[in-house]
Design a protein around this motif. Structure first.
Motif, PDB file in Angstrom:
ATOM      1  N   PHE A   1       7.593   2.333  -8.172  1.00  0.00           N
ATOM      2  CA  PHE A   1       6.769   2.162  -6.999  1.00  0.00           C
ATOM      3  C   PHE A   1       5.784   0.889  -7.253  1.00  0.00           C
ATOM      4  CE2 PHE A   1       7.565   5.991  -4.345  1.00  0.00           C
ATOM      5  CZ  PHE A   1       8.817   5.873  -4.337  1.00  0.00           C
ATOM      6  N   ILE A   2       4.864   0.967  -8.380  1.00  0.00           N
ATOM      7  CA  ILE A   2       3.957   0.117  -8.596  1.00  0.00           C
ATOM      8  C   ILE A   2       4.603  -1.349  -8.816  1.00  0.00           C
ATOM      9  CG2 ILE A   2       1.859  -0.590 -10.288  1.00  0.00           C
ATOM     10  CD1 ILE A   2       1.771   2.633 -10.880  1.00  0.00           C
TER      11      ILE A   2
ATOM     12  N   ALA B   1       3.826  -4.597  -6.532  1.00  0.00           N
ATOM     13  CA  ALA B   1       3.169  -5.857  -7.243  1.00  0.00           C
ATOM     14  C   ALA B   1       4.282  -7.126  -6.629  1.00  0.00           C
ATOM     15  CB  ALA B   1       3.525  -5.968  -8.547  1.00  0.00           C
ATOM     16  N   LEU B   2       5.776  -6.672  -6.574  1.00  0.00           N
ATOM     17  CA  LEU B   2       6.657  -7.651  -6.181  1.00  0.00           C
ATOM     18  C   LEU B   2       6.268  -8.176  -4.709  1.00  0.00           C
ATOM     19  CD1 LEU B   2       8.928  -9.237  -6.667  1.00  0.00           C
ATOM     20  CD2 LEU B   2      10.221  -7.368  -5.847  1.00  0.00           C
TER      21      LEU B   2
ATOM     22  N   ARG C   1       0.866  -1.014   0.021  1.00  0.00           N
ATOM     23  CA  ARG C   1       0.150  -0.106   0.133  1.00  0.00           C
ATOM     24  C   ARG C   1       0.949   1.322   0.017  1.00  0.00           C
ATOM     25  NH1 ARG C   1      -5.722   0.786  -0.735  1.00  0.00           N
ATOM     26  NH2 ARG C   1      -6.291   2.616   0.164  1.00  0.00           N
ATOM     27  N   LEU C   2       1.859   1.318   0.871  1.00  0.00           N
ATOM     28  CA  LEU C   2       2.693   2.514   0.870  1.00  0.00           C
ATOM     29  C   LEU C   2       3.383   2.813  -0.451  1.00  0.00           C
ATOM     30  CD1 LEU C   2       5.674   2.829   3.442  1.00  0.00           C
ATOM     31  CD2 LEU C   2       6.177   3.415   1.109  1.00  0.00           C
ATOM     32  N   PHE C   3       3.851   1.586  -1.313  1.00  0.00           N
ATOM     33  CA  PHE C   3       4.363   1.971  -2.778  1.00  0.00           C
ATOM     34  C   PHE C   3       3.260   2.298  -3.533  1.00  0.00           C
ATOM     35  CE2 PHE C   3       8.209  -0.241  -0.916  1.00  0.00           C
ATOM     36  CZ  PHE C   3       9.081   0.589  -1.263  1.00  0.00           C
ATOM     37  N   LEU C   4       2.011   1.748  -3.478  1.00  0.00           N
ATOM     38  CA  LEU C   4       1.027   1.869  -4.311  1.00  0.00           C
ATOM     39  C   LEU C   4       0.599   3.494  -4.315  1.00  0.00           C
ATOM     40  CD1 LEU C   4      -1.162   0.769  -6.480  1.00  0.00           C
ATOM     41  CD2 LEU C   4      -2.537   0.492  -4.274  1.00  0.00           C
ATOM     42  N   PHE C   5       0.472   3.867  -3.113  1.00  0.00           N
ATOM     43  CA  PHE C   5       0.058   5.424  -3.020  1.00  0.00           C
ATOM     44  C   PHE C   5       1.196   6.466  -3.246  1.00  0.00           C
ATOM     45  CE2 PHE C   5      -4.030   4.078  -1.867  1.00  0.00           C
ATOM     46  CZ  PHE C   5      -5.080   4.859  -2.172  1.00  0.00           C
TER      47      PHE C   5
END
Length: 412
Positions: free
Chosen positions: A387-388, A392-393, A222-226
């Motif tokens: 970041f996305i 995913a990773l 979530r951190l990297f998604l946002f």
């Protein structure tokens, strides 16, 4: 009345959602009021952005501590405290114009940031307790509806803020919102279930960091998604639209408000795109797949801008596709955290997760201004892609293969 014929759980859900909606409208309107008012005073875009710095920083702290408070005090109290703090934040702005300095407004925004994340954590956590544990399809739909409607109303709040500023001026607009939200707060104090979300075993403060493997992985994703969204959306995109395409501030603000509304509408429909027809609710594998698809979009936009391929069409069209796919990813994550969270002390898990969400927003906001100023929008888009891919990773470590959901569980 029709409300009395609903189940107690449904009535509580509607009350929680109504509180969240009212808060979100004032939150979006206040942000637009501050932006437009200080723009009218001649403040630069980066100076205006700095007004919201404490808003994001205090969001990180509030989500971490707020989850612990929710488990000890009950979610009804943390939600009502959030509403009261927002009324207070609005009241702080009801001062003579000469007092509306940057430190004063930053302080009000810090209070508003605390209020917003208390309210959001309470609303999201409450749903876990209002849906039977086996009804995962219904849980997903309720979470998607709450999350999507919130973002649609945030966009409407942008329009509301501009309209109130035009009709009533800054102080008049703030006063109307404070009075309306105070009324909502009073109703909430009388109607919300008193022991909602209170843990049977009072958690110790150190337990705010004691998370399951699934929640830790989901929070990191979530951190990297946002961060991927805000690294180009918060500062870089509006400045690029204004400076490169020559859009005026009203055009930029209106376009972004419509984007947020559409984004929220797609979020409410996320269950239709992620397994509802097959009678399944999403798992970690589904979250990873949708993140990989999303990663393609900022990369394609960056390539289109690099080769000068109809920049306006590529950027605006790409933004629309990105918004739809991001909405589905966000709704997936919102469902998974509520599903993974423990029923006793649910706000501890949800608060920790939204702390990561707030940290991602803060990271993205800071990088958006810094990278765009040093390089350009393309660089922001490539960081978004990275970041996305990291999200995913990380999602590889999430649990897989949830059991099929029957039609009786709300997915028919």
């Amino acid at each position: 009345m029709a409300l009395t014929r609903l189940s107690p759980e449904a009535r509580q859900y509607l009350l929680v959602t109504g509180n969240y909606w009212a808060f979100t409208l004032t939150d979006g309107a206040l942000r637009m009021l501050v932006v437009l008012y200080f723009h009218g005073l001649g403040y630069s875009p980066l100076a205006i952005a700095s007004l919201f710095l404490f808003y994001e920083i205090f969001g990180v702290i509030t989500n971490l501590v707020g989850g612990w408070l929710g488990a000890r005090l009950g979610l009804n109290r943390t939600m009502n405290i959030g509403l009261a703090l927002q009324v207070l934040a609005l009241g702080i702005l009801l001062v003579p114009p000469l007092w509306l300095t940057v430190p004063w407004v930053m302080g009000a925004q810090a209070l508003s940031g605390v209020a917003k994340d208390l309210n959001k954590m309470s609303a999201k956590s409450s749903i876990k307790l209002l849906v039977p544990g086996e009804a995962q399809g219904q849980l997903y739909q309720w979470v998607a509806l709450l999350t999507g409607s919130k973002n649609a109303l945030k966009g409407m709040g942008f329009f509301l803020g501009g309209a109130l500023l035009t009709l009533l001026g800054f102080q008049g607009a703030v006063l109307v919102m404070a009075l309306a939200l105070a009324l909502v707060w009073g109703v909430s104090m009388l109607t919300l279930k008193r022991d909602l979300g209170k843990a049977k075993n009072k958690p110790r403060f150190r337990e705010i960091f004691s998370k399951s493997r699934a929640i830790n992985y989901l929070s990191a994703a979530r951190l990297f998604l946002f961060g991927a969204r805000d690294v180009w959306f918060v500062v870089a995109l509006p400045v690029y639209l204004a400076s490169t395409f020559g859009w005026d501030h009203w055009y930029v603000g209106g376009f972004l408000a419509l984007w947020i509304i559409a984004y929220g509408v797609v979020q409410t429909q996320a269950p239709r795109f992620t397994g509802k027809r097959e009678g399944r609710v999403p798992d970690g594998k589904v979250a990873m797949g949708w993140a990989l698809v999303l990663a393609l979009i900022p990369a394609l936009i960056a390539l289109a801008l690099h080769v000068d391929l109809h920049p306006a069409i590529s950027l605006v069209g790409g933004l629309m596709v990105f918004g739809a796919l991001f909405a589905i990813n966000s709704s997936l994550h919102s469902y998974l955290i509520v599903s993974y969270a423990g029923a006793d002390g649910v706000s501890l898990d949800v608060g920790f997760y939204y702390m990561a969400n707030a940290l991602g927003r803060l990271l993205g906001t800071l990088l958006s201004g810094l990278v765009f100023q040093l390089y350009d929008l393309e660089a922001c888009l490539w960081i978004s892609t990275l970041f996305i891919l990291l999200a995913a990773l990380i999602s590889v470590g999430l649990p897989r293969q949830r059991p099929p959901v029957s039609s009786s569980q709300g997915v028919s």
